[in-house]
Design a protein around this motif. Structure first.
Motif, short mmCIF file in Angstrom:
data_model
loop_
_atom_site.label_atom_id
_atom_site.label_comp_id
_atom_site.label_asym_id
_atom_site.label_seq_id
_atom_site.Cartn_x
_atom_site.Cartn_y
_atom_site.Cartn_z
N GLN A 125 -0.75 -0.47 -7.66
CA GLN A 125 -1.64 -1.13 -6.77
C GLN A 125 -0.75 -1.63 -5.62
O GLN A 125 -1.35 -1.70 -4.43
N GLN A 128 -0.36 1.27 -3.17
CA GLN A 128 -1.65 1.59 -2.64
C GLN A 128 -1.95 0.58 -1.51
O GLN A 128 -2.38 0.88 -0.53
N ARG A 129 -1.58 -0.68 -1.83
CA ARG A 129 -1.75 -1.84 -0.67
C ARG A 129 -0.60 -1.65 0.50
O ARG A 129 -1.25 -1.50 1.51
N ARG A 131 0.35 1.62 1.43
CA ARG A 131 0.07 2.47 2.23
C ARG A 131 -1.25 2.23 3.12
O ARG A 131 -1.45 2.49 3.96
N GLU A 132 -2.27 1.39 2.46
CA GLU A 132 -3.45 0.88 3.12
C GLU A 132 -2.74 0.10 4.26
O GLU A 132 -3.29 0.37 5.67
N GLU A 133 -1.82 -0.77 4.33
CA GLU A 133 -1.19 -1.57 5.42
C GLU A 133 -0.86 -0.72 6.45
O GLU A 133 -1.03 -0.84 7.66
N PHE A 135 -1.60 2.43 6.98
CA PHE A 135 -2.66 3.31 7.57
C PHE A 135 -3.46 2.45 8.67
O PHE A 135 -3.72 2.80 9.60
N ARG A 136 -3.57 0.91 7.95
CA ARG A 136 -4.28 0.27 8.85
C ARG A 136 -3.60 0.03 10.31
O ARG A 136 -4.18 -0.07 11.46
N SER A 139 -3.90 3.03 12.54
CA SER A 139 -5.08 3.17 12.93
C SER A 139 -5.44 2.17 14.25
O SER A 139 -6.02 2.48 15.29
#
Length: 178
Positions: A125, A128-129, A131-133, A135-136, A139
């Motif tokens: 988890q 994944q957080r 990676r999400e950060e 990616f954000r 973006s």
């Protein structure tokens, strides 16, 4: 996370047209880099063995295996086979060995396995957080660049339009059409 890997190298034997089960003198240099390309492990091993490393950085790691086979005349038409078994996460624990060492009951061992699985889920988890950060951030950076590119294009069009109007006005005034 403490992954471990088993490896075995085999050298091609031209006389038997097969790979030798073990090759004395053949060795492997193992080099492992984290996602920031920092070297975590750089060591010389024999023709078969086990290596482990600990990484605190999430992401893709590079594992480079270099053979000392130039001494074995590998490049004179020889072949080298490398078997590699990488274990990561809760699969790296040898629970029967842990139970024997710590003298755990079956229930205590199962609780330890479940705790290890919960820990792995938490690590996944967190990864994944992370990676999400990333990616954000990518973006948002892309969106900002697109916005500035659109503003620059609009300004270029406005400046070009103003220049064309002035140029046409001076052209028509010179030709005395206005």
């Amino acid at each position: 996370m403490r992954p471990w890997s088993l490896y075995r190298t085999q050298l091609w034997d031209k006389q038997t047209n097969s790979f030798l089960p073990s090759t004395p003198g053949l060795g492997m240099h193992v080099e492992i880099k984290d996602p920031d390309t920092k070297i975590i492990l750089s060591r010389q091993y024999g023709s078969d063995g086990r290596f482990t490393f600990t990484s605190h950085t999430p992401g893709e790691h590079q594992i480079c295996l270099h053979s000392n086979s130039t001494k074995m005349a590998l490049f004179a038409g020889g072949k080298l086979r490398v078997h590699l078994d990488i274990q990561v996460g809760e699969h790296t624990n040898n629970y029967p060995e842990i139970a024997a060492k710590d003298k755990l009951t079956e229930l205590q061992l199962r609780v330890r396995q479940l705790l290890d699985q919960v820990e792995q889920i938490q690590k996944e988890q967190n990864y994944q957080r992370y990676r999400e950060e990333r990616f954000r951030m990518t973006s948002e950076s892309t969106n900002q660049r697109v916005l500035w590119w659109s503003i620059a294009q609009t300004l270029i069009l406005i400046v070009t339009g103003i220049w064309q109007m002035k140029h046409l006005k001076s052209f028509f005034e010179a030709k005395k059409l206005v």
